[in-house]
Scaffold this motif. Structure first.
Motif, PDB file in Angstrom:
ATOM      1  N   ARG A 170      -0.442 -19.569 -63.534  1.00  0.00           N
ATOM      2  CA  ARG A 170      -0.392 -19.568 -62.077  1.00  0.00           C
ATOM      3  C   ARG A 170      -0.989 -18.284 -61.502  1.00  0.00           C
ATOM      4  O   ARG A 170      -1.698 -18.323 -60.489  1.00  0.00           O
ATOM      5  CB  ARG A 170       1.051 -19.743 -61.609  1.00  0.00           C
ATOM      6  CG  ARG A 170       1.612 -21.134 -61.908  1.00  0.00           C
ATOM      7  CD  ARG A 170       2.876 -21.388 -61.127  1.00  0.00           C
ATOM      8  NE  ARG A 170       3.369 -22.765 -61.336  1.00  0.00           N
ATOM      9  CZ  ARG A 170       4.392 -23.287 -60.682  1.00  0.00           C
ATOM     10  NH1 ARG A 170       5.040 -22.566 -59.780  1.00  0.00           N
ATOM     11  NH2 ARG A 170       4.775 -24.513 -60.920  1.00  0.00           N
ATOM     12  N   ILE A 171      -0.669 -17.152 -62.114  1.00  0.00           N
ATOM     13  CA  ILE A 171      -1.227 -15.881 -61.633  1.00  0.00           C
ATOM     14  C   ILE A 171      -2.746 -15.883 -61.760  1.00  0.00           C
ATOM     15  O   ILE A 171      -3.469 -15.389 -60.889  1.00  0.00           O
ATOM     16  CB  ILE A 171      -0.624 -14.696 -62.421  1.00  0.00           C
ATOM     17  CG1 ILE A 171       0.856 -14.541 -62.066  1.00  0.00           C
ATOM     18  CG2 ILE A 171      -1.374 -13.395 -62.119  1.00  0.00           C
ATOM     19  CD1 ILE A 171       1.581 -13.519 -62.919  1.00  0.00           C
ATOM     20  N   SER A 178      -4.786 -16.947 -51.224  1.00  0.00           N
ATOM     21  CA  SER A 178      -3.615 -17.784 -51.444  1.00  0.00           C
ATOM     22  C   SER A 178      -2.534 -17.436 -50.421  1.00  0.00           C
ATOM     23  O   SER A 178      -2.293 -16.256 -50.151  1.00  0.00           O
ATOM     24  CB  SER A 178      -3.063 -17.564 -52.858  1.00  0.00           C
ATOM     25  OG  SER A 178      -4.043 -17.854 -53.831  1.00  0.00           O
ATOM     26  N   PRO A 179      -1.876 -18.443 -49.830  1.00  0.00           N
ATOM     27  CA  PRO A 179      -0.843 -18.167 -48.825  1.00  0.00           C
ATOM     28  C   PRO A 179       0.365 -17.437 -49.385  1.00  0.00           C
ATOM     29  O   PRO A 179       1.091 -16.769 -48.673  1.00  0.00           O
ATOM     30  CB  PRO A 179      -0.474 -19.566 -48.322  1.00  0.00           C
ATOM     31  CG  PRO A 179      -0.866 -20.480 -49.442  1.00  0.00           C
ATOM     32  CD  PRO A 179      -2.089 -19.863 -50.056  1.00  0.00           C
ATOM     33  N   TYR A 180       0.592 -17.577 -50.693  1.00  0.00           N
ATOM     34  CA  TYR A 180       1.713 -16.885 -51.324  1.00  0.00           C
ATOM     35  C   TYR A 180       1.215 -16.228 -52.599  1.00  0.00           C
ATOM     36  O   TYR A 180       0.490 -16.834 -53.385  1.00  0.00           O
ATOM     37  CB  TYR A 180       2.848 -17.866 -51.643  1.00  0.00           C
ATOM     38  CG  TYR A 180       4.085 -17.175 -52.173  1.00  0.00           C
ATOM     39  CD1 TYR A 180       4.988 -16.577 -51.309  1.00  0.00           C
ATOM     40  CD2 TYR A 180       4.330 -17.114 -53.537  1.00  0.00           C
ATOM     41  CE1 TYR A 180       6.114 -15.935 -51.788  1.00  0.00           C
ATOM     42  CE2 TYR A 180       5.454 -16.474 -54.030  1.00  0.00           C
ATOM     43  CZ  TYR A 180       6.351 -15.888 -53.150  1.00  0.00           C
ATOM     44  OH  TYR A 180       7.455 -15.236 -53.637  1.00  0.00           O
ATOM     45  N   GLN A 181       1.605 -14.974 -52.805  1.00  0.00           N
ATOM     46  CA  GLN A 181       1.088 -14.221 -53.946  1.00  0.00           C
ATOM     47  C   GLN A 181       2.198 -13.896 -54.944  1.00  0.00           C
ATOM     48  O   GLN A 181       3.265 -13.406 -54.566  1.00  0.00           O
ATOM     49  CB  GLN A 181       0.455 -12.911 -53.461  1.00  0.00           C
ATOM     50  CG  GLN A 181      -0.792 -13.075 -52.623  1.00  0.00           C
ATOM     51  CD  GLN A 181      -1.997 -13.448 -53.464  1.00  0.00           C
ATOM     52  OE1 GLN A 181      -2.167 -12.964 -54.587  1.00  0.00           O
ATOM     53  NE2 GLN A 181      -2.842 -14.299 -52.927  1.00  0.00           N
ATOM     54  N   TYR A 182       1.941 -14.195 -56.205  1.00  0.00           N
ATOM     55  CA  TYR A 182       2.795 -13.668 -57.267  1.00  0.00           C
ATOM     56  C   TYR A 182       2.333 -12.238 -57.543  1.00  0.00           C
ATOM     57  O   TYR A 182       1.160 -12.009 -57.834  1.00  0.00           O
ATOM     58  CB  TYR A 182       2.670 -14.508 -58.540  1.00  0.00           C
ATOM     59  CG  TYR A 182       3.224 -15.914 -58.420  1.00  0.00           C
ATOM     60  CD1 TYR A 182       4.531 -16.139 -58.029  1.00  0.00           C
ATOM     61  CD2 TYR A 182       2.420 -17.013 -58.722  1.00  0.00           C
ATOM     62  CE1 TYR A 182       5.047 -17.428 -57.933  1.00  0.00           C
ATOM     63  CE2 TYR A 182       2.918 -18.307 -58.620  1.00  0.00           C
ATOM     64  CZ  TYR A 182       4.231 -18.509 -58.230  1.00  0.00           C
ATOM     65  OH  TYR A 182       4.732 -19.779 -58.140  1.00  0.00           O
ATOM     66  N   PHE A 186       6.974 -10.643 -63.874  1.00  0.00           N
ATOM     67  CA  PHE A 186       8.411 -10.731 -63.622  1.00  0.00           C
ATOM     68  C   PHE A 186       8.702 -11.310 -62.239  1.00  0.00           C
ATOM     69  O   PHE A 186       9.669 -12.058 -62.072  1.00  0.00           O
ATOM     70  CB  PHE A 186       9.050  -9.352 -63.778  1.00  0.00           C
ATOM     71  CG  PHE A 186       9.000  -8.827 -65.180  1.00  0.00           C
ATOM     72  CD1 PHE A 186       9.782  -9.395 -66.174  1.00  0.00           C
ATOM     73  CD2 PHE A 186       8.153  -7.785 -65.517  1.00  0.00           C
ATOM     74  CE1 PHE A 186       9.735  -8.933 -67.481  1.00  0.00           C
ATOM     75  CE2 PHE A 186       8.097  -7.317 -66.816  1.00  0.00           C
ATOM     76  CZ  PHE A 186       8.882  -7.894 -67.798  1.00  0.00           C
ATOM     77  N   HIS A 187       7.869 -10.978 -61.259  1.00  0.00           N
ATOM     78  CA  HIS A 187       8.034 -11.558 -59.928  1.00  0.00           C
ATOM     79  C   HIS A 187       7.783 -13.062 -59.972  1.00  0.00           C
ATOM     80  O   HIS A 187       8.507 -13.848 -59.334  1.00  0.00           O
ATOM     81  CB  HIS A 187       7.077 -10.896 -58.938  1.00  0.00           C
ATOM     82  CG  HIS A 187       7.154 -11.460 -57.551  1.00  0.00           C
ATOM     83  ND1 HIS A 187       6.142 -12.237 -57.015  1.00  0.00           N
ATOM     84  CD2 HIS A 187       8.135 -11.397 -56.609  1.00  0.00           C
ATOM     85  CE1 HIS A 187       6.491 -12.606 -55.797  1.00  0.00           C
ATOM     86  NE2 HIS A 187       7.681 -12.117 -55.518  1.00  0.00           N
ATOM     87  N   ALA A 188       6.760 -13.473 -60.742  1.00  0.00           N
ATOM     88  CA  ALA A 188       6.463 -14.903 -60.869  1.00  0.00           C
ATOM     89  C   ALA A 188       7.596 -15.635 -61.574  1.00  0.00           C
ATOM     90  O   ALA A 188       8.009 -16.728 -61.159  1.00  0.00           O
ATOM     91  CB  ALA A 188       5.148 -15.099 -61.621  1.00  0.00           C
TER      92      ALA A 188
END
Length: 354
Positions: A170-171, A178-182, A186-188
């Motif tokens: 995904r990253i 992208s409207p949302y960022q990893y 660890f955040h993902a």
């Protein structure tokens, strides 16, 4: 006789005391590993470093492969490897070419450690039962048995590190728009757990398990079988003694990697697509709009295969194969070179299949 029994008892007690002392030292954090343990640790370090370096060198091709695998056929941004790399460079810059590589490298170290250790233990176990069954104490592993040992190692290693591979995909796919960022691995992981649940971390696991059998299994089987054949047959004067040159090992590794990844590649495509299911921003990431989200909905592996072939043709199962094939040789080459350098630094003899 009694004297021998006393000596034996004393030896056993001494061994137990020594093991107990080593266990106590280990619990207290004092380093007192045996030679075998130290050798294994050095080998795993070398394997991790080699994997990280080799993956970093080919990271742009790895990202391009994944983007080609998952892009929507109705809104194509990447028409090929060269065009795709130029597009990423123009829109995202140098950092875009290496997006997801940090997560990938973080996954490589434990993956390599588990894979090599599992292969070694599986090989020993399979060889033991094979010798017991045949009654031949000098029997060696056949290519088929090596395939089985490699498959076991691949399944164990892949399962142990699969969540990291899932979020890495995904990253790698997300872009600056992208409207949302990893923000990182660890955040993902935490985001997927919170929004989609723990099962989401194993989306695409089944095709991965099936795909890892021919991929890792053939890698080990083809590499070791080619190596043994070259040493025994000594064709074209390639082998002068029992040791293969670095160039010859590179050729064996490249052949093994090419065979394995070609056979397993369709399952890798399906795995990547299934990993995008449930990601609410996946359609925007892949197409730049929200019109194609339905095409990312799969109920399972078979459904993903069926929809991919029906809507995009059989060739879609090999999307991204060219950059993946192009990166096989330099990746393996760098892995071998790094293996040799780290081996010399750490002073341990390393084999790719150990």
């Amino acid at each position: 006789m009694a004297s021998e029994d006393v000596k034996t008892s004393e030896s056993a007690v001494s061994t137990i005391v020594t093991l107990a002392e080593e266990a106590k030292l280990a619990r207290e954090g004092v380093k007192a590993p045996s030679y075998a343990v130290l050798s294994i640790c050095k080998s795993l370090v070398a394997g991790g470093v080699a994997g990280g370096v080799s993956r970093t060198v080919v990271a742009p091709l790895e990202r391009m492969k994944i983007l080609l695998q998952v892009q929507n056929p109705h809104n194509i941004k990447y028409n090929g490897t060269i065009q795709g790399l130029k597009y990423i460079w123009r829109t995202e810059g140098l950092r875009g070419l290496f997006k997801g590589n940090g997560t990938n490298c973080a996954r490589i170290v434990p993956n390599s450690a588990v894979k090599f250790f599992s292969y070694e233990q599986a090989s020993k176990g399979i060889l033991y039962f094979y010798r017991e069954k045949t009654g031949n104490e000098d029997a060696q592993l056949t290519p088929l048995l090596r395939l089985g040992a490699g498959a076991c190692a691949g399944i164990i290693a892949m399962s142990a590190t699969y969540p990291m591979d899932m979020v890495r995909g995904r990253i790698t796919v997300q872009t600056e728009k992208s409207p949302y960022q990893y923000r990182g691995m660890f955040h993902a992981l935490s985001t997927v757990l919170r929004e989609e649940g723990p099962r989401a971390l194993y989306k695409g696991w089944l095709p991965s398990v099936i795909g890892v059998i021919p991929y890792v299994g053939l890698n080990f089987a083809v590499y070791e079988s080619l190596k043994d054949w070259l040493i025994k047959a000594r064709p074209f004067g390639l082998v002068e003694d029992s040791e293969l040159s670095v160039t010859t090992r590179l050729a064996c590794g490249a052949a093994a990697g090419t065979v394995g990844q070609t056979v397993a590649y369709p399952l890798d495509v399906i795995r990547r697509r299934m990993q995008m299911v449930g990601w609410k921003d996946a359609s925007s990431v892949l197409t730049g709009d929200g019109r194609s989200k339905a095409s990312l909905e799969y109920t399972g592996m078979v459904d993903a295969f069926r929809k991919t072939v029906r809507h995009e043709g059989f060739g879609a199962l090999y999307k991204g194969l060219i950059p993946n094939s192009v990166k096989v040789v330099p990746s393996i080459a760098m892995a071998f070179v790094t293996y040799e350098v780290v081996k010399d630094i750490l002073g341990v003899e390393i084999r790719i299949s150990d």
